[in-house]
Write an enzyme that holds these catalytic residues in place. Sequence first.
Site, PDB file in Angstrom:
ATOM      1  N   VAL A 264      -5.394  -8.583 -25.531  1.00  0.00           N
ATOM      2  CA  VAL A 264      -5.548  -9.710 -24.607  1.00  0.00           C
ATOM      3  C   VAL A 264      -6.638  -9.414 -23.592  1.00  0.00           C
ATOM      4  O   VAL A 264      -6.814  -8.268 -23.172  1.00  0.00           O
ATOM      5  CB  VAL A 264      -4.218  -9.964 -23.871  1.00  0.00           C
ATOM      6  N   VAL A 267     -12.479  -8.357 -22.257  1.00  0.00           N
ATOM      7  CA  VAL A 267     -13.174  -7.377 -23.090  1.00  0.00           C
ATOM      8  C   VAL A 267     -12.785  -7.567 -24.548  1.00  0.00           C
ATOM      9  O   VAL A 267     -13.632  -7.565 -25.446  1.00  0.00           O
ATOM     10  CB  VAL A 267     -12.881  -5.943 -22.620  1.00  0.00           C
ATOM     11  N   GLU A 288      -1.627 -10.835 -32.162  1.00  0.00           N
ATOM     12  CA  GLU A 288      -0.667 -11.493 -31.264  1.00  0.00           C
ATOM     13  C   GLU A 288      -1.219 -12.805 -30.742  1.00  0.00           C
ATOM     14  O   GLU A 288      -0.577 -13.844 -30.811  1.00  0.00           O
ATOM     15  CB  GLU A 288      -0.382 -10.605 -30.048  1.00  0.00           C
ATOM     16  N   ASN A 378      -0.112  -4.223 -16.192  1.00  0.00           N
ATOM     17  CA  ASN A 378       0.499  -5.326 -16.931  1.00  0.00           C
ATOM     18  C   ASN A 378       1.647  -4.853 -17.827  1.00  0.00           C
ATOM     19  O   ASN A 378       2.697  -5.458 -17.865  1.00  0.00           O
ATOM     20  CB  ASN A 378      -0.540  -6.043 -17.800  1.00  0.00           C
TER      21      ASN A 378
END
Length: 514
Positions: A264, A267, A288, A378
């Site tokens: 995610v 980059v 994903e 995260n």
Amino acid sequence: MKDRIRKDDLKEKVMSAESAAMLIKDGMIVATSGFTPSGYPKAVPLALEKRVNEGEAIGITVLCGASVGDELDGALTRCGVMKRRYPYQTNNDLRNAINESQVSYQDMHLSHVTQFIDYGFFGKIDVALVEALAITEEGGIIPTTSIGLMPQAIKNSDMVIVEINMSQPMELEGMHDIYMTEKPPYRKAIPIEQTGDRVGTHYIPCPPEKIAAIVFTDIPDKVRPLGPIDEPSKLISGHIIDFLKYEVRKGRLPKNLLPLQSGVGSVANAVLGGLVNSDFKDLTCYTEVIQDSMLDLIDAGKVTIASGTALTPSIEGLKRLHENMKHYAKHCILRPMEISNNPEVIRRLGIISMNTAIEVDIYGHVNSTNIMGSRMMNGIGGSGDFTRNAYLSIFTTVSTAKNGEISSIVPKASHIDHTEHDVSVVVTEQGLADLRGTSPRERARKIIQNCAHPDYRDMLMDYLERAEKTKFKYQPHLLDEALSWHDRFLKTGSMKVDKNQSRDISDLIASSKE
């Protein structure tokens, strides 16, 4: 309403978000839809926030597939409803609350979360709170832009609250492929042999009697902007493409590669975006999240199938997606994260995984979650699911952070999510280090010479050469000095040393600790 609720007796369950929110009680465990941040419930969490702001005391545990929007993670954190959260997040308010120990948080591999729900490891799921496109004639729930842990949430919950989101286009119907596994010892092989195989239903089975409330809303997904594809990202992408071409020439990859997975963020989006102008074609993706660059690859005729658990476009990408949903629906499949992140399928298909690191140490250990080893960013998300089982596992990072004051290549990672055993390739804008078949000291030289920024390369090599003179030779370390790289930043705001001082790096590091 007819197209959205196709089982007539369920129309009696339609109510306001405020009424539905009253079904959620203090101490409950609530599992929700949503994944980075797409397809998550919005109206009921906002109504729950309103209850608390009006004086009611409520605290709940929340399980989501991954990060969700501010209407859920942010709102419930700010009003104090969120007491415990699993397993991945990106909301600033929630992140701060986690790091201040105001919200209890466990970081987890995403492939483990759905299993833990099925096994009862989290306890009884009181409520499944899910966003839906529609409800079928049998009571099945058709997801919207993500699936995540919805099937397990619905299966294992005492009651289901459905938010039907009218802002989600009906063209999403048919994009989903819902397949669920059994618990051991009755688990069977997942029958996916090619990226585009469809093995399930387009809806999530749900006993109609479980549905306690249906809420209509039109609040759109609050998607995140993606950063522009900057020069370092272009360089990283170029290094990877050159490496993949080399692997094709060596006969270790087919001309159309193997299915691609990308993590995610900006980059990761840029890395995939570089393939648009490459010579590769007939590509497939088993991942994903389906981000903007994957839509670019579909539009360029480069990608034939993109399989994921969520559509995660930028603000601009969301508009583009909605305007061309029929086109993208021909190429995209959305699966439960139990299947999108399943180690069995990842290993069978031979996925090429590409994920982002916070820092990489000279021996190839990767930190992808904790800043300075102490503050959660995260979470690990699905990077471990893919890395541990990939045909090739690639980690990318820009070589420095904080305007060059921090080296992303360090002697010893302050926290390790992915060990040297799982990392095949490390890439920065400086270059690429192929770590396959290398000893620790060989890996160290490759990473320093190919990936470290020039401002830090001499310091890292000096550290390695002095460590090699100690008693232990296999993976030599000077532990006090390794840790002091991070300590020096905490004290001075920079990992750099003054080049006008002595070149004896050990003296400089020692002095910084006094």
